[in-house]
Design an enzyme around this catalytic site. Structure first.
Site, PDB file in Angstrom:
ATOM      1  N   TYR A 123       0.840  -1.198   0.000  1.00  0.00           N
ATOM      2  CA  TYR A 123       0.000   0.000   0.000  1.00  0.00           C
ATOM      3  C   TYR A 123       0.879   1.252   0.000  1.00  0.00           C
ATOM      4  O   TYR A 123       1.918   1.290   0.667  1.00  0.00           O
ATOM      5  CB  TYR A 123      -0.878   0.041   1.251  1.00  0.00           C
ATOM      6  CG  TYR A 123      -1.814  -1.127   1.419  1.00  0.00           C
ATOM      7  CD1 TYR A 123      -3.155  -1.027   1.075  1.00  0.00           C
ATOM      8  CD2 TYR A 123      -1.353  -2.339   1.933  1.00  0.00           C
ATOM      9  CE1 TYR A 123      -4.020  -2.095   1.249  1.00  0.00           C
ATOM     10  CE2 TYR A 123      -2.215  -3.414   2.101  1.00  0.00           C
ATOM     11  CZ  TYR A 123      -3.545  -3.289   1.756  1.00  0.00           C
ATOM     12  OH  TYR A 123      -4.396  -4.350   1.922  1.00  0.00           O
ATOM     13  N   HIS A 156      -6.142   1.777  -1.189  1.00  0.00           N
ATOM     14  CA  HIS A 156      -6.153   0.414  -1.711  1.00  0.00           C
ATOM     15  C   HIS A 156      -4.713  -0.005  -2.018  1.00  0.00           C
ATOM     16  O   HIS A 156      -3.838   0.836  -2.241  1.00  0.00           O
ATOM     17  CB  HIS A 156      -6.992   0.327  -2.985  1.00  0.00           C
ATOM     18  CG  HIS A 156      -8.464   0.464  -2.745  1.00  0.00           C
ATOM     19  ND1 HIS A 156      -9.216  -0.514  -2.130  1.00  0.00           N
ATOM     20  CD2 HIS A 156      -9.325   1.470  -3.028  1.00  0.00           C
ATOM     21  CE1 HIS A 156     -10.472  -0.131  -2.052  1.00  0.00           C
ATOM     22  NE2 HIS A 156     -10.569   1.082  -2.590  1.00  0.00           N
ATOM     23  N   LYS A 208      -4.492  -4.252  -9.785  1.00  0.00           N
ATOM     24  CA  LYS A 208      -3.238  -4.150  -9.055  1.00  0.00           C
ATOM     25  C   LYS A 208      -2.108  -4.674  -9.941  1.00  0.00           C
ATOM     26  O   LYS A 208      -2.324  -5.521 -10.807  1.00  0.00           O
ATOM     27  CB  LYS A 208      -3.296  -4.934  -7.743  1.00  0.00           C
ATOM     28  CG  LYS A 208      -4.468  -4.538  -6.847  1.00  0.00           C
ATOM     29  CD  LYS A 208      -4.442  -5.253  -5.535  1.00  0.00           C
ATOM     30  CE  LYS A 208      -5.749  -5.078  -4.777  1.00  0.00           C
ATOM     31  NZ  LYS A 208      -6.196  -3.690  -4.676  1.00  0.00           N
TER      32      LYS A 208
END
Length: 287
Positions: free
Chosen positions: A224, A232, A263
């Site tokens: 993070y 997020h 991601k």
């Protein structure tokens, strides 16, 4: 000094002050795994203890900010300790009795004030019922009203509020655990997989990132840019020890999973010299 209690490889922090310091000062997240005393039958919100990743516990130990300890409560108490424990039990019972008496006094005072406020309304209602029955004013009901106001109040003991202690006044008997050598309580020492994970964890932590366990997204860590309560995760870190095989199907699956949850997958490979090589993967698909 922060005390981290270890048991069969799990690192637990029982102190609320220590858990807060770990997060605010050291940027370590951990996971709350304890049930709340007021809501023990739910798992939406959990409480202490705070379970740390092995890498988080080792980092604190390396920084000299924490020690790893294990409880020795299974050993029989000495004679002096038994007497001390008995005196603490008696003191706790005395506190419960004093709390009960205080609650009974306050509840009785509140009841008397309520009856005093409602006295006129009660009297009017009883006078109306006597009139409906054709009885003369006054009589036995007047004495009943006075008795209602003067009667003592008894608080049922099952209704008293009890404070549940969430911490011991004494830490109990503990002994220090050496995190540099393997043991039943700390089997991670000198484990190749742990060493690789720790080097990756330390490198990312040194760069200012927050990290948490990444198993829910198929990785070793979630990375993070700030506190996970506000951000997020940007990366899914996969630790790849040098020379370890990395099947193509696993690589494709990781890249596609990372893209589906928005991601970037980081392949992290620590070298024997201590440096870590990072390779980012994103699934582009057909354009």
């Amino acid at each position: 000094m922060i005390q981290i209690h270890v048991l069969q490889g799990a690192a637990l922090v029982w102190s609320a002050e220590d858990a807060r310091e770990i997060r605010e000062r050291f940027r370590l997240v951990g996971t709350l795994v304890g049930a709340l005393a007021r809501k023990p039958r739910q798992n939406t919100r959990l409480g202490l203890p705070l379970q740390l990743l092995p890498e988080e516990a080792r980092l604190l130990a390396e920084l000299g900010e924490a020690i790893l300890v294990r409880s020795t409560e299974t050993q029989p108490l000495a004679e002096g300790e038994e007497l001390n424990q008995a005196s603490e039990v008696e003191a706790y019972k005395q506190e419960l009795e004093e709390s009960y008496q205080e609650q009974q006094r306050l509840a009785g005072a509140e009841r008397g004030a309520l009856l005093a406020r409602l006295a006129d309304h009660i009297a009017e209602g009883r006078a109306r019922r006597r009139q409906e029955r054709g009885e003369a004013p006054g009589g036995a009901d007047a004495g009943e009203d006075l008795g209602l106001l003067d009667s003592p109040f008894i608080l049922p003991r099952g209704s008293m509020m009890v404070q549940l202690p969430t911490a011991r006044c004494h830490s109990g008997r503990i002994e220090r655990v050496d995190w540099t050598s393997p043991s039943p309580d700390w089997p991670h020492a000198n484990c190749p997989a742990h060493e690789a994970r720790y080097h990756v964890f330390r490198e990312l932590w040194d760069r200012g990132y927050y990290l948490s366990g990444g198993s829910k997204f198929g990785g070793d860590f979630l990375v993070y840019p700030g506190d996970p309560l506000r951000f997020h995760a940007h990366y899914i870190a996969l630790c790849c020890p040098p020379g370890a095989p990395l099947p193509l199907c696993a690589l494709v699956a990781a890249a596609r999973l990372g893209t589906s949850v928005k991601k970037t997958v980081l392949l992290c490979s620590p070298s024997p010299s201590g440096t870590v090589a990072f390779t980012s993967l994103q699934w582009s698909g057909l354009q």
